[in-house]
Scaffold this active site. Sequence first.
Site, short mmCIF file in Angstrom:
data_model
loop_
_atom_site.label_atom_id
_atom_site.label_comp_id
_atom_site.label_asym_id
_atom_site.label_seq_id
_atom_site.Cartn_x
_atom_site.Cartn_y
_atom_site.Cartn_z
N SER A 15 40.90 42.13 58.39
CA SER A 15 40.73 41.09 59.42
C SER A 15 41.95 40.16 59.49
CB SER A 15 39.44 40.29 59.19
OG SER A 15 39.54 39.44 58.09
N ASN A 16 42.59 39.91 58.36
CA ASN A 16 43.83 39.11 58.42
C ASN A 16 44.95 39.89 59.12
OD1 ASN A 16 43.75 36.36 57.07
ND2 ASN A 16 42.58 37.64 55.63
N ARG A 68 52.25 53.55 39.16
CA ARG A 68 52.18 52.58 40.27
C ARG A 68 53.53 52.42 40.95
NH1 ARG A 68 50.33 47.15 38.82
NH2 ARG A 68 51.16 47.50 36.75
N MET A 93 44.58 45.17 47.58
CA MET A 93 43.87 44.93 46.32
C MET A 93 44.47 45.71 45.15
SD MET A 93 41.77 42.68 47.27
CE MET A 93 40.61 42.56 45.92
N HIS A 112 45.60 34.19 50.03
CA HIS A 112 44.64 34.17 48.92
C HIS A 112 43.54 33.16 49.26
CE1 HIS A 112 43.26 34.63 44.82
NE2 HIS A 112 43.13 33.32 44.75
N THR A 144 55.48 36.66 43.94
CA THR A 144 56.35 36.75 42.77
C THR A 144 55.64 37.62 41.73
OG1 THR A 144 55.41 34.70 41.92
CG2 THR A 144 57.47 34.51 43.16
N ASP A 148 49.33 35.76 42.24
CA ASP A 148 48.93 34.56 42.99
C ASP A 148 49.66 33.29 42.51
OD1 ASP A 148 47.11 36.15 44.45
OD2 ASP A 148 45.56 35.85 42.93
N GLU A 177 41.76 31.34 57.31
CA GLU A 177 42.79 32.33 56.94
C GLU A 177 43.43 32.90 58.20
OE1 GLU A 177 41.77 35.35 54.01
OE2 GLU A 177 40.19 34.08 53.22
C1 GRF Z 1 40.82 37.83 52.37
O1 GRF Z 1 39.87 36.89 51.97
C2 GRF Z 1 42.15 37.53 51.75
O2 GRF Z 1 42.38 36.16 51.57
C3 GRF Z 1 42.03 38.21 50.41
O3 GRF Z 1 41.31 39.38 50.65
C4 GRF Z 1 40.51 39.22 51.81
C5 GRF Z 1 40.89 40.31 52.75
O4 GRF Z 1 40.13 40.33 53.91
N1 GRF Z 1 43.33 38.41 49.84
P1 GRF Z 1 40.64 41.14 55.18
O5 GRF Z 1 40.84 42.59 54.72
O6 GRF Z 1 41.91 40.53 55.66
O7 GRF Z 1 39.53 41.04 56.17
#
Ligand code: GRF
Length: 196
Positions: A15-16, A68, A93, A112, A144, A148, A177
């Site tokens: 969503s971001n 990784r 993630m 975050h 960095t 976070d 966000e």
């Molecule tokens: C958001 O809350 C962001 O701040 C965190 O993970 C979530 C991701 O949500 N890092 P989306 O995938 O952007 O909907």
Amino acid sequence: MSKAKVGVLISGRGSNMAALIEAAKADDCPFEIALVLSNKPDAGGLETARAAGIEAWAIDQKLFGKDREAHERELDAALRQADCGYVALAGYMRVLTPFLVRAWAGRMVNIHPSLLPKYPGLDTHQRALNAGDAEAGCTVHLVTEGVDEGPILGQARVPIRTGDDAHALAERILVEEHRLYPAALAELVQQKPASS
Ligand code: GRF
């Protein structure tokens, strides 16, 4: 106006990422989303990005086992191939290795869901509730090597209301966000041209 090219890394719903894509449509937005990459093939955000006409695919972390850095070398190559000058982590993630962090130092940002330096890591909403905080929020920061921990570019605050659970609080923060991330990214790319 030539726009800064941004690659977005996701792991889930995105969503971001969608908020960044939407903001980038404005003529006066100083960035465009050139590429979306996921470490997971089933990330819902990949379809959202493609539906918006953005190149999007997964580089499946499973194919690289525990290596990784090998996975990140593929991400890095794809970002450079797409001519990205910046990287935005949007619900990505997976903790990054020093390789990718150093490769994009000063040009990689993350969002975050807490008022950093409070509550780095996971479960931020429940931790804010457990602490009895009066407010919560979100932070955009440079990435960095510490998780976070990078320099803060912007924050947005929301009140914590009586009766809130983690879900309700997360929803209230998510609205912020989606406003904060495009604004902070726009400010960064205007202050710090990718070529410098
Ligand atoms: C958001 O809350 C962001 O701040 C965190 O993970 C979530 C991701 O949500 N890092 P989306 O995938 O952007 O909907």
